[in-house]
Write an enzyme that holds these catalytic residues in place. Structure first.
Site, PDB file in Angstrom:
ATOM      1  N   ASP A  47      83.947  66.713  71.529  1.00  0.00           N
ATOM      2  CA  ASP A  47      83.085  65.625  71.085  1.00  0.00           C
ATOM      3  C   ASP A  47      83.555  65.117  69.731  1.00  0.00           C
ATOM      4  OD1 ASP A  47      80.387  64.151  71.396  1.00  0.00           O
ATOM      5  OD2 ASP A  47      80.317  64.967  69.367  1.00  0.00           O
ATOM      6  N   TYR A  52      84.126  60.999  62.285  1.00  0.00           N
ATOM      7  CA  TYR A  52      84.521  62.364  61.916  1.00  0.00           C
ATOM      8  C   TYR A  52      85.923  62.408  61.297  1.00  0.00           C
ATOM      9  CZ  TYR A  52      80.579  63.401  65.050  1.00  0.00           C
ATOM     10  OH  TYR A  52      79.353  63.423  65.674  1.00  0.00           O
ATOM     11  N   LYS A  81      83.181  58.081  69.692  1.00  0.00           N
ATOM     12  CA  LYS A  81      82.076  57.150  69.388  1.00  0.00           C
ATOM     13  C   LYS A  81      82.530  55.989  68.525  1.00  0.00           C
ATOM     14  CE  LYS A  81      79.289  61.375  69.198  1.00  0.00           C
ATOM     15  NZ  LYS A  81      80.088  62.386  68.473  1.00  0.00           N
ATOM     16  N   HIS A 114      77.526  55.114  68.400  1.00  0.00           N
ATOM     17  CA  HIS A 114      77.112  56.275  67.608  1.00  0.00           C
ATOM     18  C   HIS A 114      75.644  56.185  67.149  1.00  0.00           C
ATOM     19  CE1 HIS A 114      79.100  59.583  64.956  1.00  0.00           C
ATOM     20  NE2 HIS A 114      77.853  59.899  65.201  1.00  0.00           N
TER      21      HIS A 114
HETATM   22  P1  NAP Z   1      76.452  72.713  65.335  1.00  0.00           P
HETATM   23  O1  NAP Z   1      77.673  72.793  66.091  1.00  0.00           O
HETATM   24  O2  NAP Z   1      75.151  72.783  65.988  1.00  0.00           O
HETATM   25  O3  NAP Z   1      76.491  73.818  64.258  1.00  0.00           O
HETATM   26  C1  NAP Z   1      77.604  74.077  63.520  1.00  0.00           C
HETATM   27  C2  NAP Z   1      77.179  75.052  62.493  1.00  0.00           C
HETATM   28  O4  NAP Z   1      76.678  76.185  63.098  1.00  0.00           O
HETATM   29  C3  NAP Z   1      78.257  75.492  61.567  1.00  0.00           C
HETATM   30  O5  NAP Z   1      77.719  75.763  60.289  1.00  0.00           O
HETATM   31  C4  NAP Z   1      78.730  76.762  62.216  1.00  0.00           C
HETATM   32  O6  NAP Z   1      79.348  77.589  61.219  1.00  0.00           O
HETATM   33  C5  NAP Z   1      77.408  77.278  62.761  1.00  0.00           C
HETATM   34  N1  NAP Z   1      77.469  77.997  63.988  1.00  0.00           N
HETATM   35  C6  NAP Z   1      78.168  77.662  65.065  1.00  0.00           C
HETATM   36  N2  NAP Z   1      78.003  78.546  66.038  1.00  0.00           N
HETATM   37  C7  NAP Z   1      77.160  79.463  65.584  1.00  0.00           C
HETATM   38  C8  NAP Z   1      76.610  80.647  66.135  1.00  0.00           C
HETATM   39  N3  NAP Z   1      76.897  81.033  67.370  1.00  0.00           N
HETATM   40  N4  NAP Z   1      75.793  81.381  65.378  1.00  0.00           N
HETATM   41  C9  NAP Z   1      75.496  81.007  64.148  1.00  0.00           C
HETATM   42  N5  NAP Z   1      75.969  79.906  63.579  1.00  0.00           N
HETATM   43  C10 NAP Z   1      76.802  79.133  64.282  1.00  0.00           C
HETATM   44  O7  NAP Z   1      76.437  71.456  64.468  1.00  0.00           O
HETATM   45  P2  NAP Z   1      76.630  69.942  64.591  1.00  0.00           P
HETATM   46  O8  NAP Z   1      78.007  69.681  64.152  1.00  0.00           O
HETATM   47  O9  NAP Z   1      75.535  69.305  63.870  1.00  0.00           O
HETATM   48  O10 NAP Z   1      76.456  69.542  66.057  1.00  0.00           O
HETATM   49  C11 NAP Z   1      77.423  69.791  66.985  1.00  0.00           C
HETATM   50  C12 NAP Z   1      78.183  68.590  67.362  1.00  0.00           C
HETATM   51  O11 NAP Z   1      77.330  67.573  67.753  1.00  0.00           O
HETATM   52  C13 NAP Z   1      78.992  67.979  66.260  1.00  0.00           C
HETATM   53  O12 NAP Z   1      80.202  68.616  66.029  1.00  0.00           O
HETATM   54  C14 NAP Z   1      79.189  66.611  66.806  1.00  0.00           C
HETATM   55  O13 NAP Z   1      80.230  66.601  67.729  1.00  0.00           O
HETATM   56  C15 NAP Z   1      77.890  66.347  67.468  1.00  0.00           C
HETATM   57  N6  NAP Z   1      76.983  65.595  66.628  1.00  0.00           N
HETATM   58  C16 NAP Z   1      76.704  64.327  66.943  1.00  0.00           C
HETATM   59  C17 NAP Z   1      75.870  63.580  66.170  1.00  0.00           C
HETATM   60  C18 NAP Z   1      75.552  62.191  66.543  1.00  0.00           C
HETATM   61  O14 NAP Z   1      75.042  61.449  65.718  1.00  0.00           O
HETATM   62  N7  NAP Z   1      75.815  61.801  67.760  1.00  0.00           N
HETATM   63  C19 NAP Z   1      75.311  64.127  65.039  1.00  0.00           C
HETATM   64  C20 NAP Z   1      75.593  65.436  64.739  1.00  0.00           C
HETATM   65  C21 NAP Z   1      76.434  66.158  65.537  1.00  0.00           C
HETATM   66  P3  NAP Z   1      80.818  78.119  61.396  1.00  0.00           P
HETATM   67  O15 NAP Z   1      81.707  76.927  61.662  1.00  0.00           O
HETATM   68  O16 NAP Z   1      81.096  78.787  60.074  1.00  0.00           O
HETATM   69  O17 NAP Z   1      80.742  79.059  62.540  1.00  0.00           O
HETATM   70  P1  NAD Z   2      75.362  73.046  65.033  1.00  0.00           P
HETATM   71  O1  NAD Z   2      73.925  73.296  65.213  1.00  0.00           O
HETATM   72  O2  NAD Z   2      76.286  73.122  66.135  1.00  0.00           O
HETATM   73  O3  NAD Z   2      75.930  73.921  63.855  1.00  0.00           O
HETATM   74  C1  NAD Z   2      75.201  74.323  62.741  1.00  0.00           C
HETATM   75  C2  NAD Z   2      75.953  75.255  61.812  1.00  0.00           C
HETATM   76  O4  NAD Z   2      75.970  76.556  62.340  1.00  0.00           O
HETATM   77  C3  NAD Z   2      77.416  74.925  61.481  1.00  0.00           C
HETATM   78  O5  NAD Z   2      77.474  74.669  60.099  1.00  0.00           O
HETATM   79  C4  NAD Z   2      78.224  76.198  61.834  1.00  0.00           C
HETATM   80  O6  NAD Z   2      79.121  76.520  60.796  1.00  0.00           O
HETATM   81  C5  NAD Z   2      77.153  77.240  61.978  1.00  0.00           C
HETATM   82  N1  NAD Z   2      77.503  78.199  63.022  1.00  0.00           N
HETATM   83  C6  NAD Z   2      78.198  77.976  64.166  1.00  0.00           C
HETATM   84  N2  NAD Z   2      78.278  79.072  64.895  1.00  0.00           N
HETATM   85  C7  NAD Z   2      77.634  80.011  64.222  1.00  0.00           C
HETATM   86  C8  NAD Z   2      77.364  81.359  64.487  1.00  0.00           C
HETATM   87  N3  NAD Z   2      77.766  81.965  65.607  1.00  0.00           N
HETATM   88  N4  NAD Z   2      76.662  82.067  63.568  1.00  0.00           N
HETATM   89  C9  NAD Z   2      76.214  81.475  62.450  1.00  0.00           C
HETATM   90  N5  NAD Z   2      76.434  80.184  62.153  1.00  0.00           N
HETATM   91  C10 NAD Z   2      77.127  79.461  63.026  1.00  0.00           C
HETATM   92  O7  NAD Z   2      75.324  71.597  64.444  1.00  0.00           O
HETATM   93  P2  NAD Z   2      76.126  70.337  64.347  1.00  0.00           P
HETATM   94  O8  NAD Z   2      77.480  70.583  63.783  1.00  0.00           O
HETATM   95  O9  NAD Z   2      75.219  69.477  63.581  1.00  0.00           O
HETATM   96  O10 NAD Z   2      76.273  69.703  65.782  1.00  0.00           O
HETATM   97  C11 NAD Z   2      77.299  70.031  66.682  1.00  0.00           C
HETATM   98  C12 NAD Z   2      78.079  68.846  67.123  1.00  0.00           C
HETATM   99  O11 NAD Z   2      77.257  67.791  67.538  1.00  0.00           O
HETATM  100  C13 NAD Z   2      78.936  68.218  66.062  1.00  0.00           C
HETATM  101  O12 NAD Z   2      80.137  68.858  65.835  1.00  0.00           O
HETATM  102  C14 NAD Z   2      79.160  66.850  66.625  1.00  0.00           C
HETATM  103  O13 NAD Z   2      80.202  66.871  67.560  1.00  0.00           O
HETATM  104  C15 NAD Z   2      77.870  66.558  67.304  1.00  0.00           C
HETATM  105  N6  NAD Z   2      76.993  65.708  66.511  1.00  0.00           N
HETATM  106  C16 NAD Z   2      76.804  64.421  66.877  1.00  0.00           C
HETATM  107  C17 NAD Z   2      75.980  63.609  66.156  1.00  0.00           C
HETATM  108  C18 NAD Z   2      75.743  62.204  66.577  1.00  0.00           C
HETATM  109  O14 NAD Z   2      75.180  61.434  65.818  1.00  0.00           O
HETATM  110  N7  NAD Z   2      76.121  61.845  67.757  1.00  0.00           N
HETATM  111  C19 NAD Z   2      75.339  64.101  65.030  1.00  0.00           C
HETATM  112  C20 NAD Z   2      75.544  65.423  64.681  1.00  0.00           C
HETATM  113  C21 NAD Z   2      76.377  66.215  65.423  1.00  0.00           C
END
Ligand code: NAP
Ligand code: NAD
Length: 325
Positions: A47, A52, A81, A114
């Site tokens: 994604d 990004y 996006k 987005h």
């Molecule tokens: P997220 O993937 O929900 O969380 C990432 C964070 O969670 C990181 O701090 C990660 O730390 C930690 N984390 C990951 N796996 C974990 C686990 N198993 N246990 C504990 N902590 C964990 O965050 P996100 O980036 O907000 O959301 C995910 C993706 O959603 C985004 O990457 C993005 O692609 C998409 N997204 C889209 C939008 C949108 O507007 N469409 C917005 C936000 C996100 P570490 O890396 O240190 O493990």
């Molecule tokens: P996330 O809930 O995936 O992650 C939250 C945090 O948890 C990260 O900082 C990660 O370092 C940490 N983390 C991950 N694995 C962990 C683990 N096992 N133990 C402890 N901490 C852990 O949140 P996210 O990054 O906000 O969302 C994930 C993805 O969603 C994004 O990477 C992005 O692709 C997408 N996203 C999209 C939008 C959008 O607007 N479309 C917005 C946000 C995120």
């Protein structure tokens, strides 16, 4: 490697893995290696977004894996996006075309708007990406481009085969309903913030009725927002971590899984796709392995009771005090 279930996109029949890897906050210099590692551990869905700033590098990682025979292009599913500054029809088409070239994979599997917010484009910001701010610092400049123009651009990209599926992100049911009044190609996917503090039941039910798949982001709630700079307005620091929530820990112990796996399984059992991001190899593997166990329905319902309607990612904060003129 871990296998993840494939869901079917109703409008195109294309298959999409239910668990993918998110690229937000992945540094461009790490993206190629991280994506390559993610493919090795079994991820097939990535994604990304213009916002990004790591599409080219993510594409490099995928191309390396394809070249080495780890996967084929067809097994990979790339979502990306359109940024808010590119909502005008011609600009949307040219940006998407450029993004597609950066990934270097021939086509994009899914292309999303987005946010439902059109911002003015600053040509000087094309090389260094500047997010919501026209000047890269504080100025938010809105633009009078209706979503219909942008949706028609996505339909054009779809007709040309640049993108295989089109959808939206951060839209509510009301805004989607408007698109459905004129769409020739219906949205395939909605991507939204979704976690136990933001359950969004009505929106999920609406999408189910309309045959729109839903991807949840920020599945761990406040966690992701804690690493953002202080300039990003969010309530994350004042919200209890879901990794410490007594109910989540109780269920982790009941099912013999980690708290993160409980949060991701709750979303996937609700029918959503998830796209967790982790820079750490162990967590990357752990986050993919979240569909091989089932929680009881009663436990799913108990998690949903944590709902507070709490958005950590609220575009409204950028609009306050900036009326559209
Ligand atoms: P997220 O993937 O929900 O969380 C990432 C964070 O969670 C990181 O701090 C990660 O730390 C930690 N984390 C990951 N796996 C974990 C686990 N198993 N246990 C504990 N902590 C964990 O965050 P996100 O980036 O907000 O959301 C995910 C993706 O959603 C985004 O990457 C993005 O692609 C998409 N997204 C889209 C939008 C949108 O507007 N469409 C917005 C936000 C996100 P570490 O890396 O240190 O493990
Ligand atoms: P996330 O809930 O995936 O992650 C939250 C945090 O948890 C990260 O900082 C990660 O370092 C940490 N983390 C991950 N694995 C962990 C683990 N096992 N133990 C402890 N901490 C852990 O949140 P996210 O990054 O906000 O969302 C994930 C993805 O969603 C994004 O990477 C992005 O692709 C997408 N996203 C999209 C939008 C959008 O607007 N479309 C917005 C946000 C995120």
């Amino acid at each position: 490697t871990t296998q993840t279930p494939l869901l079917t996109i109703p409008s195109s029949g294309q298959k999409v893995p239910q668990v993918g890897f998110g690229l937000w906050k992945v540094a461009p210099e790490q993206a190629a290696d991280l994506v390559y590692e993610a493919i090795k551990s079994g991820y097939r869905l990535f994604d990304g977004a213009y916002d990004y700033g790591n599409e080219k590098e993510a594409g490099e990682g995928i191309r390396r894996a394809i070249k080495e025979g780890l996967v084929t292009r067809e097994e990979i599913f790339v979502t990306t996006k359109l940024w808010n500054t590119c909502h005008q029809k011609d600009r949307a088409i040219s940006m998407a075309t450029k993004q597609n070239e950066e990934w270097g994979l021939g086509y994009i599997d899914l292309f999303l708007i987005h946010f439902p917010v059109a911002l003015e484009y600053n040509p000087e910001c094309t090389r260094v990406f500047k997010g919501w701010y026209y000047d890269g610092e504080s100025q938010v400049r809105l633009e009078k481009t209706p979503i219909r123009d942008t949706w028609e651009a996505l339909e054009e990209l779809h007709a040309r085969g640049v993108v295989k599926n089109i959808g939206i992100s951060n839209f509510n049911s009301q805004a989607i309903l408007d698109i459905l009044t004129y769409a020739k190609v219906k949205p395939s996917m909605l991507q939204i913030e979704h976690h136990p503090y933001l359950v969004q039941q009505n929106l999920l039910d609406f999408c189910k009725d309309e045959g729109i798949l839903v991807t949840g982001y920020s599945s761990f709630g406040p966690q992701s927002f804690l690493e953002l700079p202080p300039s990003f307005p969010t309530k994350a620091a004042h919200t209890p971590s879901l990794f410490q929530a007594p109910l989540i820990l109780e269920l982790a112990s009941k099912y013999g899984k980690t708290a993160g796996q409980i949060l991701l399984r709750w979303a996937t059992q609700r029918g959503l796709l998830v796209i967790p991001k982790s820079n750490r190899k162990e967590r990357m593997a752990e986050n993919l392995d979240v569909t091989a166990f089932d929680m009881d329905r009663a436990d799913l319902a108990r998690i949903a009771e944590l709902d507070m309607g709490l958005h950590f990612n609220d575009p409204g904060v950028y609009l306050v005090g900036r009326p559209l003129r």
